[in-house]
Design a protein around this motif. Structure first.
Motif, PDB file in Angstrom:
ATOM      1  N   TRP A 123      21.896  77.546  47.590  1.00 41.32           N
ATOM      2  CA  TRP A 123      20.493  77.848  47.895  1.00 41.32           C
ATOM      3  C   TRP A 123      19.938  76.889  48.935  1.00 41.32           C
ATOM      4  CZ3 TRP A 123      16.092  74.776  47.084  1.00 41.32           C
ATOM      5  CH2 TRP A 123      14.873  75.419  47.335  1.00 41.32           C
ATOM      6  N   ASN A 124      20.337  75.632  48.866  1.00 42.30           N
ATOM      7  CA  ASN A 124      19.810  74.623  49.781  1.00 42.30           C
ATOM      8  C   ASN A 124      20.153  74.940  51.238  1.00 42.30           C
ATOM      9  OD1 ASN A 124      18.545  71.920  50.212  1.00 42.30           O
ATOM     10  ND2 ASN A 124      20.582  71.407  50.961  1.00 42.30           N
ATOM     11  N   VAL A 125      21.319  75.529  51.475  1.00 44.28           N
ATOM     12  CA  VAL A 125      21.752  75.804  52.852  1.00 44.28           C
ATOM     13  C   VAL A 125      21.691  77.300  53.164  1.00 44.28           C
ATOM     14  CG1 VAL A 125      23.229  73.772  52.939  1.00 44.28           C
ATOM     15  CG2 VAL A 125      24.190  75.944  52.155  1.00 44.28           C
ATOM     16  N   GLU A 247      16.229  71.153  51.446  1.00 44.59           N
ATOM     17  CA  GLU A 247      16.426  70.037  52.388  1.00 44.59           C
ATOM     18  C   GLU A 247      15.601  68.803  52.044  1.00 44.59           C
ATOM     19  OE1 GLU A 247      15.914  71.448  56.383  1.00 44.59           O
ATOM     20  OE2 GLU A 247      17.713  72.680  56.320  1.00 44.59           O
ATOM     21  N   GLN A 248      15.047  68.760  50.840  1.00 45.02           N
ATOM     22  CA  GLN A 248      14.379  67.532  50.389  1.00 45.02           C
ATOM     23  C   GLN A 248      15.454  66.500  50.010  1.00 45.02           C
ATOM     24  OE1 GLN A 248      11.517  66.064  49.868  1.00 45.02           O
ATOM     25  NE2 GLN A 248       9.914  67.612  50.043  1.00 45.02           N
ATOM     26  N   PRO A 249      15.410  65.286  50.558  1.00 49.58           N
ATOM     27  CA  PRO A 249      16.453  64.286  50.266  1.00 49.58           C
ATOM     28  C   PRO A 249      16.650  64.007  48.776  1.00 49.58           C
ATOM     29  CG  PRO A 249      15.137  63.581  52.128  1.00 49.58           C
ATOM     30  CD  PRO A 249      14.462  64.809  51.580  1.00 49.58           C
ATOM     31  N   PHE A 250      15.575  63.960  47.996  1.00 50.60           N
ATOM     32  CA  PHE A 250      15.718  63.703  46.558  1.00 50.60           C
ATOM     33  C   PHE A 250      16.542  64.816  45.899  1.00 50.60           C
ATOM     34  CE2 PHE A 250      12.338  60.848  47.516  1.00 50.60           C
ATOM     35  CZ  PHE A 250      12.324  59.891  46.517  1.00 50.60           C
ATOM     36  N   GLU A 261      18.061  56.328  55.160  1.00 49.30           N
ATOM     37  CA  GLU A 261      16.736  56.282  55.783  1.00 49.30           C
ATOM     38  C   GLU A 261      15.887  57.479  55.386  1.00 49.30           C
ATOM     39  OE1 GLU A 261      16.474  55.470  59.921  1.00 49.30           O
ATOM     40  OE2 GLU A 261      17.707  53.676  59.823  1.00 49.30           O
ATOM     41  N   LYS A 262      16.524  58.639  55.153  1.00 50.94           N
ATOM     42  CA  LYS A 262      15.773  59.807  54.692  1.00 50.94           C
ATOM     43  C   LYS A 262      15.383  59.653  53.229  1.00 50.94           C
ATOM     44  CE  LYS A 262      17.252  63.555  57.738  1.00 50.94           C
ATOM     45  NZ  LYS A 262      17.849  64.912  57.790  1.00 50.94           N
ATOM     46  N   SER A 662       6.379  74.654  55.073  1.00 42.84           N
ATOM     47  CA  SER A 662       5.943  73.975  56.296  1.00 42.84           C
ATOM     48  C   SER A 662       5.547  72.530  56.004  1.00 42.84           C
ATOM     49  CB  SER A 662       4.783  74.728  56.942  1.00 42.84           C
ATOM     50  OG  SER A 662       3.564  74.481  56.295  1.00 42.84           O
ATOM     51  N   LEU A 663       4.939  72.285  54.852  1.00 45.90           N
ATOM     52  CA  LEU A 663       4.568  70.914  54.470  1.00 45.90           C
ATOM     53  C   LEU A 663       5.810  70.050  54.286  1.00 45.90           C
ATOM     54  CD1 LEU A 663       1.658  71.539  51.938  1.00 45.90           C
ATOM     55  CD2 LEU A 663       1.467  70.496  54.190  1.00 45.90           C
ATOM     56  N   SER A 664       6.828  70.629  53.655  1.00 39.94           N
ATOM     57  CA  SER A 664       8.083  69.903  53.464  1.00 39.94           C
ATOM     58  C   SER A 664       8.727  69.591  54.813  1.00 39.94           C
ATOM     59  CB  SER A 664       9.034  70.740  52.602  1.00 39.94           C
ATOM     60  OG  SER A 664      10.275  70.091  52.462  1.00 39.94           O
ATOM     61  N   ASN A 665       8.720  70.560  55.720  1.00 43.19           N
ATOM     62  CA  ASN A 665       9.255  70.365  57.064  1.00 43.19           C
ATOM     63  C   ASN A 665       8.523  69.229  57.774  1.00 43.19           C
ATOM     64  OD1 ASN A 665      10.603  70.815  59.515  1.00 43.19           O
ATOM     65  ND2 ASN A 665       9.196  72.433  60.136  1.00 43.19           N
TER      66      ASN A 665
END
Length: 974
Positions: A123-125, A247-250, A261-262, A662-665
């Motif tokens: 789902w993430n990709v 695509e959220q690093p957590f 760094e992310k 869009s906020l996450s982006n």
């Protein structure tokens, strides 16, 4: 979870494209889908058309002439022109149906991959994976034609959920559809779920150094993510509306390697919104159960941190010196820690409502209009969300706090009692007798000395920490050294310890000197002596080794006057340096370094002592969801010529998903680069660059950062520019109808951080109070003087008139403007007359006095500077006070509230409305027209309105002079 994942593909692009082209997807794809069932690859597809259509806000008939997407907020077009050309080619070649079948097979193959990998990982990709598969299919059918295959694939990945009403793409709707579909399959009832953890501001703001800020912010993000993990275990990540997890690093760190760094960026908000299924009649039980599990996860996480801190800082030794049992103290410390956060979970049914239950008249009118015009259950969403949000906030503030044990407060937060006095008696009641303050202070002092003797310097001289601040202090150590695990890859820099390091970045020389000294400190090699034959950075490294760690405050001469002054910034004890030979070596080193720093200061300028705090927030997010602000009329989102109700388009669950994507982006891909990096970037027509800062928080539309004083203005402006972009390729941000407000505080590196945080928060609130889409800029001197100005964003835009004036101030060579001008303008403008034309003449006279040169060149500069000053002043936001109103004798005719409301309306810039006076900014006519507007809208005659316009003009000129004064001190240049 797998059923929800499989349902994501029920209405994938192949299916929607077939429907758009007038084909029956069920008939067209029957063989392809059945083959995959026979291969035991996918379950049988059951497309729920009724459920899919229930997510529409209005029923639209007709086929658009061209394929396009509309921005989910601003309604700006994004044409799918390459896809349209390719479809025309397929029709001409007679291969359309074959293409669609192959496309559908590829989608189902991707669904099969989830059997081999984790569902969450696929789902993430998903968008990128589909794009790659589509690319190969398009290539197969493109023939020798010169199509842009990548563009066609990308446009197909972003195919609209409803081509006639394309305000969101298929995936935004598919994620809500899949969630509701799975809930229906389980015979449950759909609910909206809201989670909130608080407090936020107090937890982050109680800090003594930069690392405390970051630790509080990152730890809060980690705690929020613990809650998210509990929620998504019930549903799948696609059911989380806010924050969006792709695509959220957590989220990614659960199944792949993430760059350190992310992962360092705290980008989880303190509120979560999800769609969840609950069995009929078991709502209360469900809420209690999931809140209990979330609380347990959070408390368990904090408990692990407390145990680590207890061991690292040898708290048993501290307690032993006080005669306190360690087990008892640890038990109460855990209790204090667990009771600090309010964890609130509330749910509300996702269902149609009787209109009499909707109390907001505007919302009731919209729901009534849209539900009667073929809209699905989605039209009720804004009201359901608003009610749930209010219920959650109310429950959060109503929750009773556990009583705190008595005792002397922590020296960092001043809120909770310090460790060493928390122990309770055998009846588990807090004792009436407490440890005496002097005894507690001495015990902490002795204990910190022991820690320092063992090379542990996290706790400074004079500090007594509570359980919460102890956990915040250990968190960076534990986070960086223990808990990152295999899925976080760290290269390069780590967090800065002190805000002075940020301040130094204003100067290339001083910042580079400190960086070189740190590198030298960390480089093994022969131990050097601190003598003048060695370069300054090498001697600094020697000093750092003698004291145990680098410290950027050692660059400032005032901290190098003696060993005592140096130890003060290190938070160390002088007793540790009683050895005469060591003491002499350090003193000699200090003197050597101080002399050269003073010499370099005369040559290069003194090391910068001021830095900036930046706090930003998106405006009116709640009103965007309800349809009051930001969004356009319903008709603006149409791609066909159709009749629709004349109302603003409220947000549905699917468009809410689009907005949070869009906020996450914005938070993950733009803010960190703008704040922290030092490179230049380009996305489409948007050029942006890094500003050498430290990002403390990027949670959706919230930003908090520390930056060099000379880069913060541009960083803030670029951040709000990115926020307001419509399209970046097929990625979208919040759009041109949205805005941000900001508080910027410039301050001395020695100012206490807890006080600075409260001040910058007040500045951010002031920007919102003064009309939003604004900046409140404050300058706090080391002596305590505070200056402030509130203004529109425009003066900070590239090549603005404001920067033209700044370039002229005390410029070398050619014509220049004396800086005395802005000081004298600030001091004298109050006594000038109130007629705008007279003010202009006085301003011209003063400029003639302060602009160097002569003849036509000087005259030209005076006139252009006059225009630039008037333009800058027109963007300063001001309000009149009761005294000023009374001085005009018009207090009986007009209230100060209605007068200020109108003034702000005319001076401010609203991204949804035209700037009515915009063409006059830069001339006196701006205030002449402002007077006319006041006369037309308020009970004022011409003379009275002109008097008010003159007062506003003087206040704005005073604000403009203060702005130029602050920017000049910050080192900002055009």
């Amino acid at each position: 979870m797998s059923r929800g994942f499989n349902a994501l593909f029920d209405f994938a692009p192949s299916v929607l494209l077939a429907g758009y082209l007038g084909l029956n997807p069920d008939e067209l794809f029957s063989d392809v889908e059945n083959d995959k069932v026979k291969e035991n690859c996918t379950p049988k597809v059951h497309r729920d058309y009724k459920l899919w259509e229930s997510l529409s806000i209005v029923k639209i008939n007709g086929k658009p002439e061209k394929l396009l997407l509309k921005h989910p907020i601003s309604a700006r077009d994004k044409e799918l022109s390459d896809l349209q050309k390719f479809i025309d080619h397929l029709k001409e070649s007679g291969k359309l149906e074959d293409f669609l079948k192959v496309l559908r097979r590829e989608e189902l193959e991707l669904m099969c991959e989830a059997r081999e990998k984790s569902v969450e990982e696929v789902w993430n990709v998903l968008p990128e994976a589909l794009k790659n598969r589509y690319h190969s299919v398009i290539k197969e059918f493109a023939g020798d034609n010169s199509f842009d295959l990548s563009k066609i694939a990308e446009e197909l990945v972003h195919f609209p959920a409803e081509p006639a009403f394309p305000d969101h793409d298929w995936l935004s709707r598919a994620e809500i559809y899949a969630t509701l579909n799975a809930i229906k399959e389980e015979s449950k009832k759909p609910y909206l779920l809201r989670f909130k953890i608080s407090p936020v501001q107090a937890f982050i703001g109680n800090a003594r150094k930069e690392l405390d800020f970051w630790a509080g912010s990152h730890l809060l993000s980690r705690l929020t993510y613990e809650a998210i993990k509990a929620i998504k275990a019930e549903t799948g990540p696609w059911a989380i509306i806010f924050p969006h997890l792709r695509e959220q690093p957590f989220f990614e760190a659960e199944f792949k390697v993430v760059e350190g760094e992310k992962y360092d960026v705290p980008n989880m908000p303190n509120k979560v919104l999800a769609v969840i299924g609950i069995e009929e009649g078991r709502e209360k039980e469900f809420v209690e159960n999931i809140q209990g599990r979330i609380t347990g996860k959070i408390n368990g996480f904090l408990g692990e941190l407390l145990n680590e801190a207890w061991k690292r800082y040898e708290i048993e030794g501290l307690l032993s010196s006080l005669g306190v049992k360690g087990e008892d103290e640890l038990e109460v410390a855990r209790k204090v820690l667990n009771s600090y956060f309010n964890v609130t979970v509330r749910v509300y049914p996702y269902e149609e409502l009787k209109l009499e239950r909707v109390h907001d008249e505007k919302m009731r009118e919209i729901i009534e209009t849209l539900s009667g015009d073929g809209g699905g259950k989605a039209v009720y969403y804004p009201y359901l969300f608003a009610v749930l949000d209010q219920i959650t906030d109310f429950a959060s503030v109503q929750k009773e706090k556990e009583p705190l044990p008595p005792g002397f407060k922590c020296t960092v937060c001043g809120e909770l009692p310090a460790i060493g006095q928390l122990h309770h008696n055998t009846n588990h009641n807090y004792p009436a007798e407490r440890v005496k303050y002097r005894e507690l202070r001495r015990a902490w002092e002795d204990h910190v000395k022991k820690l320092h003797s063992r090379g542990i310097y996290d706790i400074k001289d004079g500090e007594m920490l509570c359980p919460l601040c102890l956990v915040k202090r250990v968190y960076p150590k534990v986070y960086l050294n223990i808990w990152e695990g295999k899925n976080v890859k760290r290269e390069g820099k780590r967090r800065v310890e002190s805000v002075s390091e940020v301040a130094l970045r204003r100067s290339g020389y001083w910042s580079e000197l400190y960086e070189r000294a740190k590198i030298e400190y960390n480089t093994p090699g022969e131990r050097l002596q601190c003598v003048k034959k060695y370069p300054l950075h090498k001697r600094l490294a020697v000093l750092f080794r003698l004291l145990g760690s680098p410290n950027s405050e050692a660059i400032y001469p005032e901290n190098l006057s003696s060993l005592k002054s140096l130890l003060k910034i290190y938070g160390r004890f002088s007793e540790a340096f009683n050895d005469a030979e060591l003491k002499e070596e350090i003193e000699r080193c200090i003197n050597s370094i101080r002399e050269e720093i003073l010499e370099k200061s005369r040559e290069m300028g003194e090391p910068p002592r001021y830095y900036a705090m930046l706090k930003m927030d998106g405006d009116n997010m709640g009103k965007v969801i309800s349809g009051e602000k930001g969004v356009k009329m319903l008709k603006d989102y149409l791609a066909v010529d159709a009749s629709v109700p004349n109302v603003k388009r409220p947000v549905t669950p699917t468009t809410h998903v689009a907005i949070t994507r869009s906020l996450s982006n914005f938070a993950v891909n733009f803010v960190p680069k703008i704040i922290q990096d030092d490179g230049s970037y380009r996305r489409g027509d948007f050029h942006y660059s890094g500003h050498r800062g430290e990002l403390i928080l990027a949670g959706g539309d919230d930003v908090f950062a520390l930056l060099p004083a000379d880069t913060v203005i541009d960083a803030a402006h670029q951040t709000q520019e990115a926020f307001r972009k419509d399209w970046m390729g097929f990625d979208y941000l919040q759009g041109s109808t949205r805005s941000m407000s900001a508080g910027i505080l410039v301050l001395h590196y020695k100012e206490p951080l807890y006080h600075a945080y409260r001040l910058v928060s007040e500045l951010e609130e002031t920007a919102k109070y003064m009309g939003r889409n604004a900046v409140a800029l404050g300058y706090l001197t080391h002596s305590g003087n505070f200056y402030r100005v509130v203004l529109n964003w425009e003066p900070f835009s590239e090549n603005s008139c404001t920067f033209e004036v700044l370039k002229l101030l005390d410029s070398e060579g050619g014509v220049s403007l004396s800086s005395k001008f802005i000081y004298e303008l600030y001091e004298t403008v109050d006594i000038w007359p109130v007629k705008p034309e007279a003010i202009e003449q006085l301003l011209r006279f003063e400029l003639n006095r302060h602009v160097s040169g002569q003849g036509d060149e000087k005259k030209k500069v005076v006139e252009s500077t006059l225009q630039n000053l008037l333009w800058t002043a027109s963007h300063v936001r001001v309000k009149l006070g009761e005294k000023e109103l009374k001085s005009t004798g018009l207090a009986e005719k007009v209230s100060v509230e209605e007068l200020n409301e109108k003034i702000l309306q005319l001076v401010s810039i609203d991204p949804e409305k035209p700037d009515d006076l915009g063409e006059h900014r830069g001339t006196t006519k701006f205030w002449v027209e402002l007077a006319k507007e006041l006369q037309n809208s308020l009970p004022l005659d011409k003379k009275e309105a002109e008097a008010f316009a003159g007062i506003v003009m003087k206040k704005q000129l005073k604000g403009a002079s203060m702005l130029l004064r602050i920017l000049s001190k910050m080192g900002v240049v055009g």
